[in-house]
Design an enzyme around this catalytic site. Structure first.
Site, PDB file in Angstrom:
ATOM      1  N   VAL A  34      52.629  70.976  81.557  1.00 41.49           N
ATOM      2  CA  VAL A  34      52.697  70.874  83.788  1.00 41.49           C
ATOM      3  C   VAL A  34      54.073  70.517  83.876  1.00 41.49           C
ATOM      4  O   VAL A  34      54.708  71.492  84.698  1.00 41.49           O
ATOM      5  CB  VAL A  34      51.136  70.105  84.013  1.00 41.49           C
ATOM      6  N   ALA A  48      59.166  77.197 102.038  1.00 39.58           N
ATOM      7  CA  ALA A  48      59.375  75.872 102.537  1.00 39.58           C
ATOM      8  C   ALA A  48      60.278  75.813 104.186  1.00 39.58           C
ATOM      9  O   ALA A  48      59.539  75.010 104.775  1.00 39.58           O
ATOM     10  CB  ALA A  48      59.451  75.324 101.842  1.00 39.58           C
ATOM     11  N   VAL A  92      42.205  70.353  90.256  1.00 40.54           N
ATOM     12  CA  VAL A  92      41.218  71.032  90.061  1.00 40.54           C
ATOM     13  C   VAL A  92      41.476  72.321  89.908  1.00 40.54           C
ATOM     14  O   VAL A  92      41.542  73.427  90.638  1.00 40.54           O
ATOM     15  CB  VAL A  92      39.778  70.962  90.733  1.00 40.54           C
ATOM     16  N   LYS A 139      36.499  66.890  87.976  1.00 37.98           N
ATOM     17  CA  LYS A 139      37.035  67.592  89.055  1.00 37.98           C
ATOM     18  C   LYS A 139      35.878  68.443  89.675  1.00 37.98           C
ATOM     19  O   LYS A 139      35.721  68.844  91.256  1.00 37.98           O
ATOM     20  CB  LYS A 139      37.155  68.994  88.143  1.00 37.98           C
TER      21      LYS A 139
HETATM   22  N1  HSE Z   1      42.056  70.924  79.389  1.00 38.14           N
HETATM   23  C1  HSE Z   1      41.442  71.199  80.637  1.00 38.14           C
HETATM   24  C2  HSE Z   1      41.098  72.767  80.773  1.00 38.14           C
HETATM   25  C3  HSE Z   1      42.468  71.745  81.229  1.00 38.14           C
HETATM   26  O1  HSE Z   1      40.606  72.960  79.451  1.00 38.14           O
HETATM   27  O2  HSE Z   1      40.206  72.375  81.827  1.00 38.14           O
HETATM   28  C4  HSE Z   1      42.958  71.262  82.679  1.00 38.14           C
HETATM   29  O3  HSE Z   1      42.686  70.892  83.738  1.00 38.14           O
END
Ligand code: HSE
Length: 434
Positions: free
Chosen positions: A14, A33, A132, A205
């Site tokens: 990321v 922004a 999420v 999540k």
């Molecule tokens: N391991 C998580 C998934 C990555 O497969 O959705 C993102 O949170």
């Protein structure tokens, strides 16, 4: 105005995505922004490791706390993951009065109540859109777009790895363990893949979504969590024979004065929207009393997709630093809005569906295809049912991608043929994402 200076904690999948997006979209980001945003520092466990992004001008530190405390970092972006040491770093940023953006679902789900309390006391935002459903702006949808609703349910496929595994098992009959190994190779799975397959990642999540949906504290320990290790290819096939798909769902439902919070493998009728979401995609359906059901789907993981959510939070923080309306009406600040030319329809390019009604005679197809060929139009697919008795022939075809003016000239010429028995019905074929 001076640039807003970002410090990244973590340069993994990321983190590298966040840098790539910054390089690619710096101008768009500044327009939205209202000020320039630059990454000044980043921490990495192994600073020397080669990375798939341009780190030019970014100071690399081995110690993440050095980034949090750096004088040239205004906003801390935490992408380390896990509850600790990420939690200590986040708290240090808040104590230093620095806004935080995090993609850390475990930290928010398990420690978020205390974090938000401390952040509120310090008057510092902690933003977590990327925590999420990766790139899907689901937190914004819930928190802003649906703010006028009583939310009755949030149901979703919120772990891409689990969905990928079930999809490959369903479509190709591959065994669970083999698909999991592949998901790990592709970089979708968590560092500890049991978080994916046992439902812990989805429960993190779901905890966050439920807290926002129902205005309740984060309650991770209250989620009933069942994984997909027990699902066999046989179960999937039998479910299919019965008209169902098996999906691993996070479910948060309002029931009277209480709520249900569950992560579980579930049979869904094959006609349901969520039953049709395959591969690593995530999808969430939210039921609101005013709007009814709304659905959101897209990439739930991956570097650039998750970076998309991280940047939306950074841009919100940059907007906040300037007072006034937090979200400008047209997304870009007024001084950033620029007129763009709109391409005339005749110059647009598309593939087309054509339905032709023609005499059932020898040579008809040749006459049509030679007109198409004269206009440099290729036929990609063609279908004709056998005409009955003295019925006309009906021919349907899909063309190659061509300029609108090309197809208009060709279909006008076909309609003028003596064998034509009516106008040519023409529709554009759209491939979303093309
Ligand atoms: N391991 C998580 C998934 C990555 O497969 O959705 C993102 O949170």
């Amino acid at each position: 105005m001076v640039p807003l200076r970002i410090g990244l904690l973590g340069l993994g999948t990321v983190g590298q995505g966040v840098v790539r997006v910054a390089r690619r979209n710096a101008e768009e980001i500044a327009r939205r922004a209202g000020r320039e945003v630059v990454i000044t520092a980043a921490s990495a466990r192994d600073p020397a490791r080669p990375r798939d992004c341009d780190l030019d001008g970014i100071r690399i530190e081995a110690d993440p706390m050095a980034v949090v405390q750096a004088g040239d970092v205004d906003v801390v972006v935490e992408l380390i993951g896990g509850v600790e040491p990420a939690g200590a770093l986040l708290r240090a940023a808040v104590d230093a009065g620095k806004p935080v953006v995090t993609a850390n679902k475990a930290l928010i789900a398990e420690g978020g109540n205390a974090i938000f309390e401390a952040a509120a006391a310090a008057g510092v935002p902690v933003a977590f859109e990327a925590a999420v459903a990766g790139g899907i702006p689901i937190i914004k949808a819930l928190r802003e777009g649906l703010a006028g609703n009583r939310i009755d349910a949030v149901v979703g496929i919120i772990n891409g790895t689990g969905n990928y595994i079930l999809t490959r098992m369903q479509d190709e009959g591959i065994a669970f363990d083999d698909v999991l190994a592949e998901a790990q190779r592709l970089g979708y799975a968590e560092a500890d893949p049991s978080f994916d397959v046992d439902g812990v990642d989805a429960a993190h999540k779901l905890t966050i979504l439920a807290a926002i949906a129902f205005g309740m504290p984060l309650a991770f320990d209250a989620v009933t969590c069942e994984g997909i290790r027990g699902i066999t290819n046989h179960d999937i096939e039998l479910a299919r024979q019965l008209g169902y798909r098996i999906k691993h769902l996070g479910i948060a439902k309002r029931r009277g004065d209480a709520v249900e919070l569950r992560v579980q493998p579930t049979l869904l009728p094959e006609t349901e929207l969520l039953a049709k979401v395959d591969g690593v995609l995530n999808a969430v359906v939210i039921s609101g009393d005013a709007v009814g059901d709304t659905g959101y789907f897209g990439p739930g993981a991956g570097g650039d997709a998750t970076a998309s959510a991280v940047w939306s939070d950074i841009i919100d923080i940059a907007r906040d630093t300037q007072g006034g309306a937090r979200v400008p009406a047209l997304s870009a600040h007024p001084e950033g809005i620029r007129a763009l030319p709109v391409r005339p329809i005749a110059e647009t390019r598309s593939s087309h569906y054509l339905r032709l009604q023609v005499a059932d005679e020898a040579g008809v197809l040749r006459a049509i295809t030679s007109i198409l060929a004269d206009h440099d139009i290729s036929v990609e697919a063609i279908y004709q049912r056998e005409p009955r008795g003295d019925q006309d022939a009906v021919i349907a075809m899909i063309t190659s991608v061509v300029r609108e003016s090309q197809i208009i000239e060709a279909t006008d010429a076909i309609a003028a043929l003596p064998i034509a028995r009516g106008p040519v019905n023409r529709l554009r074929v759209e491939h979303p994402g093309d």
